[in-house]
Design an enzyme around this catalytic site. Structure first.
Site, mmCIF file in Angstrom:
data_model
loop_
_atom_site.group_PDB
_atom_site.id
_atom_site.type_symbol
_atom_site.label_atom_id
_atom_site.label_comp_id
_atom_site.label_asym_id
_atom_site.label_seq_id
_atom_site.Cartn_x
_atom_site.Cartn_y
_atom_site.Cartn_z
ATOM 1 N N GLU A 21 4.581 -4.543 1.455
ATOM 2 C CA GLU A 21 5.607 -5.052 2.385
ATOM 3 C C GLU A 21 5.512 -6.152 3.027
ATOM 4 O O GLU A 21 6.450 -7.059 3.235
ATOM 5 C CB GLU A 21 5.707 -3.559 3.517
ATOM 6 C CG GLU A 21 6.923 -3.934 4.527
ATOM 7 C CD GLU A 21 6.805 -4.782 5.250
ATOM 8 O OE1 GLU A 21 8.066 -5.210 6.131
ATOM 9 O OE2 GLU A 21 5.734 -5.058 5.884
ATOM 10 N N ASP A 53 -0.247 -1.406 3.541
ATOM 11 C CA ASP A 53 -0.788 -2.746 3.496
ATOM 12 C C ASP A 53 -0.684 -3.540 4.906
ATOM 13 O O ASP A 53 0.115 -3.196 5.544
ATOM 14 C CB ASP A 53 -0.199 -3.842 2.378
ATOM 15 C CG ASP A 53 1.075 -3.967 2.564
ATOM 16 O OD1 ASP A 53 2.145 -3.231 2.707
ATOM 17 O OD2 ASP A 53 1.676 -5.119 2.641
#
Length: 465
Positions: free
Chosen positions: A147, A84
């Site tokens: 994250e 991400d």
């Protein structure tokens, strides 16, 4: 030393980094089997398919995370990467999803944080497999997907899968980061008074994420009853301020835009905070437009400060650095005013006591403070076997001593129960502009990281100490 084996795959690595960057993987509304949205699910599937094509065992943990695995044995070694990214933001010289190559660099959102290292980690494992090295431990490349927004992916993953015995995440810098500051995301809020002066701030928005220094903030002011001279005074002050643009719109509304420079929330001075500039400008026109009480609190308690001085939180440790405060986001509408802070504190401090101070400070100004995310500080002792093994890999490749560092950033190492650290992928002297416009990865540096990463996996997989 076997790390150099990865270099034969350079053209493939570059091609797959480019392909992964072109998959927009910013958090979005969840879908069945895709808890963080379509784009992130696509990035995860891309890497799992790539791993399967290399002959590795693969697993998908309900779309939250996944892994590829090689080797046999009871002990588990992990390399944790994330797919991400933060939003693209403005100010790019190249298409943030174009993955263009210029001057030996691949440009794009996520190039260095953390898509480049994710592809390299997979190829490091392929290099070991293709060498025919027999491993008596299992090696997993674990692909995370959240994250940048709280690491809830790892909570779900480790509820189903074992925590590795040894692990590292190439999501920071070399040599070895064995300590990470404690991490709070805090929401400050208070109701807005109704029926106030018609000359007031109607709306205000700024910032994109807690871990990004905001580069843009917008405010709308009801200026219908302001006299011509007062409006001209505001417009003149905006023209004299390089960070503020003012436009008189229809219905007597004045639209203000503050611009700054994005940076990483772990070190707020890396950027220029647009919310702080907007708050300061609104204060400067307070004689014309009454200052909103919440914005005035934000200005007086934080303003342009990055180290919590006026909040009463300032503290430091000679080894682990200073506490930092990132004024990350703000939102005002007709009913509520709120701001999002990202506070990071040294591992030697008491996080609960610090938050209690902040809560009292907010209450003094009629505001509430709520913790929306928290991560405990990380500390792995210098004599830990993990540190010894990673040091051996780093020193074998670079010929330099593996110094131990402490950072304000938060990585997946925090989810590893003090069995993992951040290790790479950045090198000193190179700012890859993570979380900023024109983020890039230098191909030459990425391949050197690949050599270290491959050597590190080999060292961790060895049975000897």
């Amino acid at each position: 030393m076997i790390g150099e084996a990865i270099r034969r795959y350079e053209s493939e690595i570059v091609r797959h980094i480019q392909a992964l960057i072109r998959i927009r993987s910013v958090a979005a509304a969840g879908l069945p089997g895709k808890p963080y949205g379509e784009g992130i699910a696509g990035a995860l599937q891309y890497m799992l398919d790539l791993g399967a094509s290399m002959g590795f065992r693969t697993a998908n943990a309900d779309g939250y995370a996944g892994h590829v695995e090689y080797g046999e044995g009871d002990e588990l070694v992990g390399v944790l990467v994330h797919l991400d990214t933060v939003p693209e933001g403005d100010g790019w010289s190249y298409d943030p999803l174009g993955a263009e190559i210029h001057g030996g660099r691949i440009y794009g959102r996520g190039a260095s944080d953390d898509k480049g290292p994710a592809v390299v980690a997979l190829y490091a494992l392929k290099a070991i497999k293709d060498l025919g090295i027999s491993l008596h431990k299992r090696i997993r490349i674990i692909f995370g997907t959240n994250e940048e927004n709280g690491m809830t992916d790892m909570d779900h993953y480790f509820a189903k899968e074992p925590v590795p015995d040894y692990a590292f995440t190439p999501d920071a810098a070399y040599p070895i980061i064995h300590a990470e500051k404690g991490y709070y995301v805090i929401r400050l809020s208070r109701p807005r008074k109704q029926g106030g002066s018609p000359r007031t701030v109607l709306e205000m928005t700024g910032g994109v994420a807690p871990n990004v220094v905001p580069d843009r903030c917008r405010a709308i002011i009801d200026a219908a009853e302001a006299e011509a001279g007062e409006l001209e005074r505001i417009l003149l002050l905006s023209r004299e301020n390089p960070h503020i643009e003012a436009v008189l719109a229809e219905a007597g509304r004045l639209e203000l835009t503050a611009t700054g420079k994005s940076g990483h929330g772990s070190y707020p001075p890396s950027g220029i905070n647009a919310i702080s500039h907007m708050a300061e400008f609104l204060h400067s026109i307070g004689g014309i437009v009454p200052e909103d009480e919440f914005v005035a609190f934000i200005r007086s308690a934080i303003g342009f400060e990055a180290f919590g001085e006026s909040l009463g939180l300032a503290c430091s440790d000679p080894t682990h650095g200073r506490l930092t405060v990132n004024l990350a986001q703000i939102h005002l509408d007709g009913e509520t005013a709120e701001a999002i802070l990202n506070v990071r504190y040294p591992v030697t401090e008491d996080g609960d006591a610090l938050f209690a101070k902040l809560r009292r400070k907010a209450a003094d100004h009629g505001a509430e403070a709520e913790v929306t995310a928290y991560m405990e500080p990380l500390f792995v002792p210098p004599d830990h076997a993990l540190i010894r093994k990673l040091s051996r890999a780093y020193e074998a490749v670079t010929g330099e001593k593996a110094e131990l560092l402490s950072i304000g950033g938060g990585t997946y190492a925090r989810k590893l129960q003090n069995r993992g650290v951040a290790f790479g992928a950045g090198f000193r002297g190179t700012d890859t502009k993570a979380h900023q416009p024109d983020e890039f990865v230098n191909i030459e540096d990425m391949m050197l990281h690949g050599v270290i990463c491959t050597q590190a996996i080999y060292e961790l997989a060895r049975t000897d100490e």
